[in-house]
Design a protein around this motif. Sequence first.
Motif, PDB file in Angstrom:
ATOM      1  N   TYR A 154       0.848  -1.194   0.000  1.00  0.00           N
ATOM      2  CA  TYR A 154       0.000   0.000   0.000  1.00  0.00           C
ATOM      3  C   TYR A 154       0.882   1.242   0.000  1.00  0.00           C
ATOM      4  O   TYR A 154       0.747   2.110  -0.845  1.00  0.00           O
ATOM      5  N   MET A 205      -7.861  -1.173   2.994  1.00  0.00           N
ATOM      6  CA  MET A 205      -6.886  -1.133   4.081  1.00  0.00           C
ATOM      7  C   MET A 205      -7.529  -0.683   5.390  1.00  0.00           C
ATOM      8  O   MET A 205      -7.236  -1.240   6.454  1.00  0.00           O
ATOM      9  N   PHE A 243      -4.808   1.884  10.341  1.00  0.00           N
ATOM     10  CA  PHE A 243      -4.400   2.508   9.088  1.00  0.00           C
ATOM     11  C   PHE A 243      -3.582   3.765   9.364  1.00  0.00           C
ATOM     12  O   PHE A 243      -2.530   3.978   8.753  1.00  0.00           O
TER      13      PHE A 243
END
Length: 113
Positions: free
Chosen positions: A41, A80, A89
């Motif tokens: 990510y 996420m 996160f």
Amino acid sequence: MKLRKADIVFSKWIRNRDKWRCQRCGHQHEENSRGLHCSHYWGRGRESSRFSPENCDALCFPCHRFWGHGDGRDFYKEFMIKKLGLKGFNNLKKFAQITQKKNDKLIIEKYGG
């Protein structure tokens, strides 16, 4: 893109963790398939989160391309947050901003066997 040995070991660990299944579309891949990637990510250029399991997911090539570009990034962010929770996160986001030196030996020992 040059892969370090630590990248190869960690990528396989992520794909094993996710049981060789794309975390977006659910497609099952054969073990050691080249069609399933380790997606980060926060990009691989951020050494602090490069080898963080929370930052990575097994994605097939089309899903990796989609989530990695344009509008797909918004969907990846939603995924996420659902996976980690908003607090998790945000903690990962802070962690990704830290400058960290490379320690490939430690990564290979931790995820290689």
